[in-house]
Design a protein around this motif. Structure first.
Motif, PDB file in Angstrom:
ATOM      1  N   GLY A  17       0.816  -1.202   0.000  1.00  0.00           N
ATOM      2  CA  GLY A  17       0.000   0.000   0.000  1.00  0.00           C
ATOM      3  C   GLY A  17       0.848   1.249   0.000  1.00  0.00           C
ATOM      4  N   HIS A  18       0.254   2.347   0.421  1.00  0.00           N
ATOM      5  CA  HIS A  18       0.904   3.648   0.411  1.00  0.00           C
ATOM      6  C   HIS A  18       1.488   3.982   1.785  1.00  0.00           C
ATOM      7  CE1 HIS A  18      -1.950   3.890  -2.970  1.00  0.00           C
ATOM      8  NE2 HIS A  18      -0.998   4.622  -3.516  1.00  0.00           N
ATOM      9  N   ILE A  19       2.456   4.868   1.795  1.00  0.00           N
ATOM     10  CA  ILE A  19       2.954   5.407   3.055  1.00  0.00           C
ATOM     11  C   ILE A  19       1.905   6.401   3.548  1.00  0.00           C
ATOM     12  CG2 ILE A  19       4.731   6.815   4.139  1.00  0.00           C
ATOM     13  CD1 ILE A  19       6.713   5.658   2.111  1.00  0.00           C
ATOM     14  N   PRO A  20       1.424   6.249   4.766  1.00  0.00           N
ATOM     15  CA  PRO A  20       0.363   7.129   5.254  1.00  0.00           C
ATOM     16  C   PRO A  20       0.806   8.591   5.376  1.00  0.00           C
ATOM     17  CG  PRO A  20       0.684   5.248   6.728  1.00  0.00           C
ATOM     18  CD  PRO A  20       1.780   5.219   5.726  1.00  0.00           C
ATOM     19  N   VAL A  21      -0.029   9.479   4.938  1.00  0.00           N
ATOM     20  CA  VAL A  21       0.208  10.914   5.057  1.00  0.00           C
ATOM     21  C   VAL A  21       0.349  11.300   6.532  1.00  0.00           C
ATOM     22  CG1 VAL A  21      -0.848  13.174   4.643  1.00  0.00           C
ATOM     23  CG2 VAL A  21      -0.986  11.394   2.902  1.00  0.00           C
ATOM     24  N   SER A  22      -0.339  10.564   7.393  1.00  0.00           N
ATOM     25  CA  SER A  22      -0.339  10.872   8.828  1.00  0.00           C
ATOM     26  C   SER A  22       1.041  10.739   9.474  1.00  0.00           C
ATOM     27  CB  SER A  22      -1.347   9.991   9.561  1.00  0.00           C
ATOM     28  OG  SER A  22      -1.052   8.628   9.363  1.00  0.00           O
ATOM     29  N   LEU A  23       1.996  10.106   8.793  1.00  0.00           N
ATOM     30  CA  LEU A  23       3.362  10.064   9.334  1.00  0.00           C
ATOM     31  C   LEU A  23       3.915  11.474   9.479  1.00  0.00           C
ATOM     32  CD1 LEU A  23       5.231   7.070   7.642  1.00  0.00           C
ATOM     33  CD2 LEU A  23       4.378   7.253   9.961  1.00  0.00           C
ATOM     34  N   GLY A  24       3.400  12.400   8.709  1.00  0.00           N
ATOM     35  CA  GLY A  24       3.820  13.790   8.799  1.00  0.00           C
ATOM     36  C   GLY A  24       3.461  14.436  10.125  1.00  0.00           C
ATOM     37  N   ASN A  25       2.612  13.791  10.909  1.00  0.00           N
ATOM     38  CA  ASN A  25       2.230  14.300  12.232  1.00  0.00           C
ATOM     39  C   ASN A  25       3.206  13.890  13.324  1.00  0.00           C
ATOM     40  OD1 ASN A  25      -0.111  15.462  11.176  1.00  0.00           O
ATOM     41  ND2 ASN A  25      -1.242  13.554  11.427  1.00  0.00           N
ATOM     42  N   LEU A  26       4.141  13.017  13.012  1.00  0.00           N
ATOM     43  CA  LEU A  26       5.097  12.533  14.012  1.00  0.00           C
ATOM     44  C   LEU A  26       6.281  13.489  14.086  1.00  0.00           C
ATOM     45  CD1 LEU A  26       5.007   8.734  13.096  1.00  0.00           C
ATOM     46  CD2 LEU A  26       3.694   9.933  14.854  1.00  0.00           C
ATOM     47  N   SER A  27       6.073  14.622  14.691  1.00  0.00           N
ATOM     48  CA  SER A  27       7.044  15.727  14.663  1.00  0.00           C
ATOM     49  C   SER A  27       8.384  15.395  15.314  1.00  0.00           C
ATOM     50  CB  SER A  27       6.448  16.969  15.312  1.00  0.00           C
ATOM     51  OG  SER A  27       6.118  16.698  16.660  1.00  0.00           O
ATOM     52  N   LYS A  28       8.438  14.398  16.172  1.00  0.00           N
ATOM     53  CA  LYS A  28       9.695  14.038  16.837  1.00  0.00           C
ATOM     54  C   LYS A  28      10.447  12.915  16.130  1.00  0.00           C
ATOM     55  CE  LYS A  28       8.210  15.675  21.308  1.00  0.00           C
ATOM     56  NZ  LYS A  28       8.048  15.382  22.717  1.00  0.00           N
ATOM     57  N   PRO A  44       4.791  10.817   0.584  1.00  0.00           N
ATOM     58  CA  PRO A  44       3.965  11.962   1.009  1.00  0.00           C
ATOM     59  C   PRO A  44       4.784  13.230   1.231  1.00  0.00           C
ATOM     60  CG  PRO A  44       3.490  10.023   2.338  1.00  0.00           C
ATOM     61  CD  PRO A  44       4.684   9.699   1.508  1.00  0.00           C
ATOM     62  N   LEU A  45       4.301  14.336   0.697  1.00  0.00           N
ATOM     63  CA  LEU A  45       4.957  15.629   0.882  1.00  0.00           C
ATOM     64  C   LEU A  45       4.970  16.041   2.349  1.00  0.00           C
ATOM     65  CD1 LEU A  45       3.549  17.622  -2.158  1.00  0.00           C
ATOM     66  CD2 LEU A  45       5.823  16.605  -1.889  1.00  0.00           C
ATOM     67  N   GLU A  46       4.059  15.503   3.138  1.00  0.00           N
ATOM     68  CA  GLU A  46       3.978  15.828   4.564  1.00  0.00           C
ATOM     69  C   GLU A  46       5.247  15.433   5.322  1.00  0.00           C
ATOM     70  OE1 GLU A  46      -0.047  15.943   2.961  1.00  0.00           O
ATOM     71  OE2 GLU A  46       1.601  14.540   2.722  1.00  0.00           O
ATOM     72  N   LEU A  47       6.013  14.507   4.763  1.00  0.00           N
ATOM     73  CA  LEU A  47       7.260  14.112   5.418  1.00  0.00           C
ATOM     74  C   LEU A  47       8.283  15.248   5.403  1.00  0.00           C
ATOM     75  CD1 LEU A  47       7.745  10.408   4.240  1.00  0.00           C
ATOM     76  CD2 LEU A  47       6.592  11.282   6.271  1.00  0.00           C
ATOM     77  N   GLU A  48       8.097  16.217   4.508  1.00  0.00           N
ATOM     78  CA  GLU A  48       9.006  17.360   4.450  1.00  0.00           C
ATOM     79  C   GLU A  48       8.930  18.230   5.698  1.00  0.00           C
ATOM     80  OE1 GLU A  48       8.342  19.624   0.917  1.00  0.00           O
ATOM     81  OE2 GLU A  48       8.877  17.965  -0.393  1.00  0.00           O
TER      82      GLU A  48
END
Length: 65
Positions: A17-28, A44-48
């Motif tokens: 499947g896909h890498i979840p966009v929600s990983l971008g919420n793991l700020s630490k 996901p661009l959210e990883l940036e």
């Protein structure tokens, strides 16, 4: 919640499947390893926004981007 998660290592787990966009919420998050799976789609661009992320391994998947 996993908001304090600093290391995520899921290599060689046959993930699909896909890498979840929600990983971008793991700020630490400082270390992300999801290599040698069957992940697909774009990274996901959210990883940036993960400014603590210093080591990433996404090799041996079917990712784009």
């Amino acid at each position: 919640m996993l908001t304090n998660l600093e290391t995520l290592s899921l290599h060689k787990n046959t993930l699909k499947g896909h890498i979840p966009v929600s990983l971008g919420n793991l700020s630490k998050l400082g270390y992300l390893r999801v290599d040698d799976n069957k992940l697909s789609g774009s990274i996901p661009l959210e990883l940036e926004t993960l400014y603590n992320l210093v080591k990433v391994n996404m090799s041996f998947n079917f990712l784009t981007g």
